[in-house]
Design an enzyme around this catalytic site. Structure first.
Site: not given
Ligand code: NAD
Ligand code: LMR
Length: 328
Positions: A163, A191
């Site tokens: 952010d 967030h």
């Molecule tokens: N904070 C931020 O700014 C931000 C930004 C983008 C995404 N995210 C979040 O990040 C997370 C991951 O995103 P992604 O695109 O890599 O998702 P993704 O679905 O591509 O990958 C998630 C991975 O986590 C694994 N997983 C699920 N449960 C698990 C557990 N209990 N233990 C270990 N591994 C587990 C899945 O098998 C998968 O491989 C999501 O929650 C998304 O919303 C946060």
């Molecule tokens: O996975 C989401 O909900 C969006 C992510 O947190 C982002 O800010 O890109």
């Protein structure tokens, strides 16, 4: 003499953020170009084959700093002696899904992982939660860890750096200044779209950014919604949540925490009561990082508009905290 390797645990290693993150950690972008690392990769049993594939690619990069790798579906193995834990694994939000729906789905994951970190990792482990809703997931992990003791509850962070970076790039576009010229940006709170990106203290090449922008309507009607809803806009455009920019922000957060930063950085940290935010709530604050530790910047003036925004994002976090209270 070369340094002893640091152990970095990454959960969700087979996911899309993992794929953007692991290669950069192994190349030294997070902990330094002279710091060997051992990657300890956690994912679900059904994702182990995919983790193996990622490890094969990591091997094929022949990174000089990659001193070892472990793949596992057991949090106790993944967090063993970890110096840094990046908790990425969670269920990503898909089109149309509300963040609140994620709370219950993901809460269970972070109680187990918080406990496993506190029982297995180094006592001064640094934990960054990326998986959403990341502030509350970090709060859950910290609460579970506190019950065990051993590790430092201040060191369970949620990721607000994406952010912060998004806000910088919107300001650069608005003012025509280089992104690198901006200092003292703050993103308060959760967030989520309620976050409050606040450039009242920011400067660009010595100029006050608020004066430079001088457009309260743009701030309220364009800037804040654009930054706050950027994640949803990326999901809409890509059909997937942001991955490379999220990985980049995780690298930025941990690098600054471990190696220090001369600039203010936004970190989601457990409140110590600063700015009237109740103790323990994981909230985006402006921080400075030095000697492997961080401090919340103190003494910033909070005007009425800002207090309203800070309270709104706090109210959402309090609701999330209440929703997971029975899990703690
Ligand atoms: N904070 C931020 O700014 C931000 C930004 C983008 C995404 N995210 C979040 O990040 C997370 C991951 O995103 P992604 O695109 O890599 O998702 P993704 O679905 O591509 O990958 C998630 C991975 O986590 C694994 N997983 C699920 N449960 C698990 C557990 N209990 N233990 C270990 N591994 C587990 C899945 O098998 C998968 O491989 C999501 O929650 C998304 O919303 C946060
Ligand atoms: O996975 C989401 O909900 C969006 C992510 O947190 C982002 O800010 O890109």
């Amino acid at each position: 003499m070369s340094k002893a390797p640091m152990r970095v645990a990454v959960t969700g290693a087979a996911g899309q953020i993992g794929y953007s993150l692991l290669f950069r950690i192994a190349s030294g972008e997070m902990l330094g170009k002279d710091q060997p690392v051992i990657l300890q990769l956690l994912d679900l049993p059904q994702a182990q084959q995919a983790v193996k594939g990622v490890m094969m690619e990591l091997e094929d990069c022949a990174f000089p700093l990659l001193a070892g790798m472990v793949a596992t579906d057991d949090p106790n193995v993944a967090f063993k002696d970890a110096d840094v834990c990046l908790l990425v694994g969670a269920r990503p939000r898909s089109k149309g899904m509300e963040r609140a729906d994620l709370l219950t789905a993901n809460g269970a994951i972070f109680t187990v992982q918080g406990k496993a970190i506190a029982e297995n990792a180094k006592e001064d482990v640094k934990v960054l939660v990326v998986g959403n809703p990341c502030n509350t997931n970090a709060y859950i992990a910290a609460s579970a860890a506190k019950k065990v003791g051993r590790t430092n509850p201040r060191n369970y962070h949620g990721m607000l750096r994406l952010d912060h970076n998004r806000a910088l790039s919107q300001l650069a576009a608005k003012t025509g200044r280089a992104v690198s010229s901006f200092k003292q940006m703050v993103v308060w709170g959760n967030h989520s779209p309620t976050m409050y990106a606040d450039y009242r203290f920011a400067t660009s090449n010595g100029d006050n950014v608020k004066g430079l922008v001088n457009d309260a309507v743009w701030n309220n009607d364009v800037f804040l919604p654009t930054v706050g809803k950027r994640g949803a806009a990326i999901i809409e455009a890509r059909g997937l949540s942001s991955a490379a920019s999220a990985a980049n922000a995780a690298i930025d957060h941990v690098r600054d925490w471990v190696l220090g930063s001369s600039e203010w950085v936004t970190m989601g940290v457990p409140s110590d009561g600063s700015y009237g935010i109740p103790e323990g709530v994981v909230y985006g604050f402006p921080c400075e990082c030095k000697n492997g530790d961080y401090k919340i910047i103190q003494g910033l003036e909070i005007d009425e508009y800002s207090r309203g925004k800070m309270n709104a994002t706090l109210a959402e976090l309090e609701e999330e905290r209440a929703a997971v209270a029975s899990m703690l």
